[in-house]
Scaffold this motif. Structure first.
Motif, mmCIF file in Angstrom:
data_model
loop_
_atom_site.group_PDB
_atom_site.id
_atom_site.type_symbol
_atom_site.label_atom_id
_atom_site.label_comp_id
_atom_site.label_asym_id
_atom_site.label_seq_id
_atom_site.Cartn_x
_atom_site.Cartn_y
_atom_site.Cartn_z
ATOM 1 N N PRO A 12 9.311 -63.551 -89.318
ATOM 2 C CA PRO A 12 9.032 -62.458 -88.381
ATOM 3 C C PRO A 12 10.170 -62.164 -87.414
ATOM 4 O O PRO A 12 10.183 -61.090 -86.804
ATOM 5 C CB PRO A 12 7.804 -62.974 -87.607
ATOM 6 N N TYR A 13 11.119 -63.095 -87.261
ATOM 7 C CA TYR A 13 12.213 -62.918 -86.301
ATOM 8 C C TYR A 13 13.511 -63.194 -87.053
ATOM 9 O O TYR A 13 14.108 -64.255 -86.956
ATOM 10 C CB TYR A 13 12.037 -63.860 -85.116
ATOM 11 N N ASP A 14 13.932 -62.213 -87.823
ATOM 12 C CA ASP A 14 15.015 -62.405 -88.780
ATOM 13 C C ASP A 14 16.377 -62.193 -88.116
ATOM 14 O O ASP A 14 17.035 -61.160 -88.288
ATOM 15 C CB ASP A 14 14.826 -61.439 -89.957
ATOM 16 N N LEU A 38 11.534 -59.356 -90.424
ATOM 17 C CA LEU A 38 11.389 -58.295 -89.435
ATOM 18 C C LEU A 38 12.520 -58.423 -88.419
ATOM 19 O O LEU A 38 13.021 -59.518 -88.174
ATOM 20 C CB LEU A 38 10.032 -58.402 -88.733
ATOM 21 N N HIS A 42 11.701 -58.041 -79.653
ATOM 22 C CA HIS A 42 10.279 -57.939 -79.301
ATOM 23 C C HIS A 42 9.484 -59.101 -79.907
ATOM 24 O O HIS A 42 8.512 -58.909 -80.634
ATOM 25 C CB HIS A 42 9.696 -56.597 -79.759
ATOM 26 N N TRP A 43 9.902 -60.336 -79.579
ATOM 27 C CA TRP A 43 9.342 -61.497 -80.273
ATOM 28 C C TRP A 43 7.827 -61.627 -80.100
ATOM 29 O O TRP A 43 7.130 -62.068 -81.013
ATOM 30 C CB TRP A 43 10.055 -62.777 -79.818
ATOM 31 N N TRP A 45 5.596 -59.198 -79.885
ATOM 32 C CA TRP A 45 4.962 -58.297 -80.836
ATOM 33 C C TRP A 45 5.111 -58.815 -82.264
ATOM 34 O O TRP A 45 4.207 -58.666 -83.092
ATOM 35 C CB TRP A 45 5.541 -56.890 -80.707
ATOM 36 N N ARG A 46 6.258 -59.432 -82.554
ATOM 37 C CA ARG A 46 6.445 -59.993 -83.895
ATOM 38 C C ARG A 46 5.385 -61.062 -84.167
ATOM 39 O O ARG A 46 4.785 -61.094 -85.239
ATOM 40 C CB ARG A 46 7.845 -60.586 -84.030
ATOM 41 N N ALA A 50 3.018 -59.726 -87.210
ATOM 42 C CA ALA A 50 3.696 -60.076 -88.460
ATOM 43 C C ALA A 50 2.717 -60.482 -89.553
ATOM 44 O O ALA A 50 2.932 -60.179 -90.731
ATOM 45 C CB ALA A 50 4.710 -61.191 -88.224
ATOM 46 N N THR A 53 1.460 -57.246 -91.032
ATOM 47 C CA THR A 53 2.548 -56.535 -91.699
ATOM 48 C C THR A 53 2.927 -57.223 -93.006
ATOM 49 O O THR A 53 3.079 -56.561 -94.054
ATOM 50 C CB THR A 53 3.765 -56.467 -90.766
#
Length: 403
Positions: A12-14, A38, A42-43, A45-46, A50, A53
Motif C-alpha cells: 500500500p505504500y510503494d 499504491l 497519504h499513509w 488513507w493507504r 488499500a 482497492t
C-alpha cells in the motif's frame, strides 16, 4: 528443490524502503513476484482503503486468468479486511512484513497516537500465517507494545495475544544491494562525514548539528553531506545548520540513487544520531560501501554489527543517552569527541589510520545482508510457509485461480 512459486505482493505504500525491499527480492529471488502497489503518500488513507482497492484489483486479475501460490503484504495493509474481501486468495499462504509499526513509531506529541492504526497492525499480524520482521530489536519492541495495548482494553478478554503473535514471528533482515569495493587511495582533504536519514525528529538531526557546532568551535575541519528525504514539516535545525555550516557542507537533501551511492563511496564516516530505528538500512548500506560507521549504542544498531569481531565492535559506537529522556548534551559531547578523534586519525595516516589497518572489518560483517544472500533466506522461508500451510509437503500444488 521445491518448484518455483508465484507470489502476489501487495504494497500500500510503494516507496522508500518498502519499494526497495520488493525490488531487491524480485531481482534476486528464484520465485516469480507479481507486485501491486499504491503511491507512497497519504499513509493513513493507504492503510484504510488499500484492502478494498487491492481486493477489487485481485478479482479483476483472477478473472483474467491470474494464479498465485502465496500472498505477501507489508504491514501497511489491513490484512484481516483484505482476506475477508478477497475470499479466492484468502486460503493462500500469507506472510506480512513489518517494516515498521504504528504501536511504537515515534510521534512528537505524546497524546497523538491513533490506536486504530495500532490495532490494525495487531489484527494484521494475527490474520497472517507468518510474520516477518527485520530485527530482533523490532520484534521485541513490537511484542512489548502489543502486550501494553491489549492491557488497555476495557474488558481485557483477548487471550495470549502477544504469545499468538510471537509464534508467527521470524526475524528476516532487509537486503542491501551489493556495492563495489573501494579502490585506490583516499582523496586528500579533511574527514568526510555523511548523515543520511529521513528529515524528521526521531532521527535526531539536532544532535548531529550540535556535534558539528562543537567541532567548528574546536577548529576541527570536516566536510559533510546531509542527505535524506524531507516532508512538509522540516525540523528548523536543518535551515540553521545549513546556514551556519555552509562552508563544510557538500551534498544536501534528497539526491538520486547514483548520487547517493557516490556520496557513500566518497565518505569516510557514516554518522547516525537516531532516537528510533527499526533496522538501520542507511547504516548497513554505508558500511557495505566502505564507510566507517559511528552509531549510537542502542536500538537495532548493536544487532546490525553483531558479527564484527568483539575486539573491534566498540570502535563503531558512541555511548550516551539511550533514549530521548537521557542526557542528549552528554551524547553530543561524546559524538563530537569521537569525530574529532577520527579526523585526527585521517590527518595522521589517511584511511589506514581511520580503520587501524582493518578497512574491511565492517564490510565483511555485513555481507550476510547483501541481497543475494537475503533473497535466498526469504525464498526458503516462503517455501517452508507454503509447504506448511498447504499440508502437501514435497508435492506440486495447483495454484489458486488456475481453474
Amino acid at each position: 528443490m521445491p518448484r518455483p512459486l508465484r507470489l502476489l505482493a501487495l504494497e500500500p505504500y510503494d516507496g522508500g524502503s518498502h519499494r526497495a525491499f520488493l525490488a531487491g527480492w524480485r531481482r534476486h529471488s528464484r520465485h516469480t513476484i507479481d507486485c501491486l502497489g499504491l503511491p507512497a503518500h497519504h499513509w493513513k488513507w493507504r492503510m484504510r482503503h488499500a484492502a478494498v482497492t487491492f481486493a477489487d484489483r485481485v478479482h479483476e486479475l483472477l478473472a483474467d486468468g491470474a494464479a498465485w501460490d502465496a500472498v505477501f503484504a507489508s504491514s501497511m495493509l489491513d490484512l484481516a479486511s483484505f482476506r475477508g474481501l478477497a475470499p479466492r486468495v484468502a486460503t493462500l499462504p500469507t506472510v506480512v512484513y513489518f517494516h515498521e509499526n504504528q504501536l511504537t513509531y515515534p510521534d512528537r506529541r505524546a497524546d497523538a497516537r491513533d490506536l486504530h492504526f495500532a490495532f490494525t497492525h495487531l489484527t494484521t499480524g494475527l490474520a497472517a500465517d507468518a510474520v516477518w520482521i527485520a530485527s530482533a530489536f523490532h520484534r521485541d519492541e513490537l511484542l512489548d507494545a502489543v502486550g501494553a495495548l491489549v492491557a488497555r482494553l476495557p474488558e481485557r478478554r483477548l487471550v495470549a495475544v502477544p504469545e499468538r503473535l510471537e509464534s508467527k514471528l521470524q526475524v528476516l533482515p532487509q537486503g542491501i544491494e551489493p556495492l563495489p569495493e573501494r579502490s585506490g587511495e583516499r582523496a586528500p582533504g579533511p574527514l568526510r562525514i555523511v548523515w543520511a536519514a529521513r528529515w524528521e525528529h526521531d532521527k535526531n538531526p539536532e544532535g548531529f548539528f550540535a556535534a558539528l557546532d562543537r567541532l567548528a568551535a574546536r577548529g576541527v575541519g570536516v566536510r559533510v553531506d546531509v542527505l535524506g528525504e524531507s516532508f512538509r514539516r522540516i525540523p528548523d535545525v536543518f535551515a540553521r545548520g545549513r546556514a551556519e555550516h555552509a562552508e563544510r557542507i557538500g551534498r544536501w537533501g534528497f539526491v538520486d540513487r547514483a548520487e547517493y551511492r557516490a556520496g557513500l563511496a566518497a565518505a569516510d564516516v557514516f554518522v547516525s544520531t537516531a532516537r528510533h530505528e527499526f533496522f538501520g538500512v542507511a547504516a548497513a548500506e554505508a558500511g557495505l560501501a566502505g564507510c566507517f560507521p559511528l552509531l549510537p549504542e542502542r536500538l537495532a544498531y548493536p544487532e546490525l554489527l553483531a558479527d564484527v569481531a568483539p575486539g573491534r565492535r566498540g570502535d563503531f559506537f558512541y555511548a550516551g543517552g539511550s533514549d530521548a529522556g537521557d542526557d542528549s548534551e552528554a551524547e553530543t559531547r561524546v559524538l563530537a569527541s569521537r569525530l574529532e578523534e577520527l579526523a585526527q586519525r585521517v590527518d595522521a595516516a589517511g584511511r589506514d589510520g581511520l580503520w587501524r589497518g582493518e578497512p574491511t572489518a565492517v564490510r565483511d560483517a555485513l555481507q550476510p545482508l547483501a541481497w543475494p544472500r537475503v533473497a535466498t533466506r526469504l525464498d526458503a522461508a516462503l517455501e517452508a510457509l507454503a509447504e506448511r500451510v498447504s499440508g502437501t509437503a514435497g508435492e506440486a500444488r495447483r495454484p489458486l485461480g488456475s481453474d
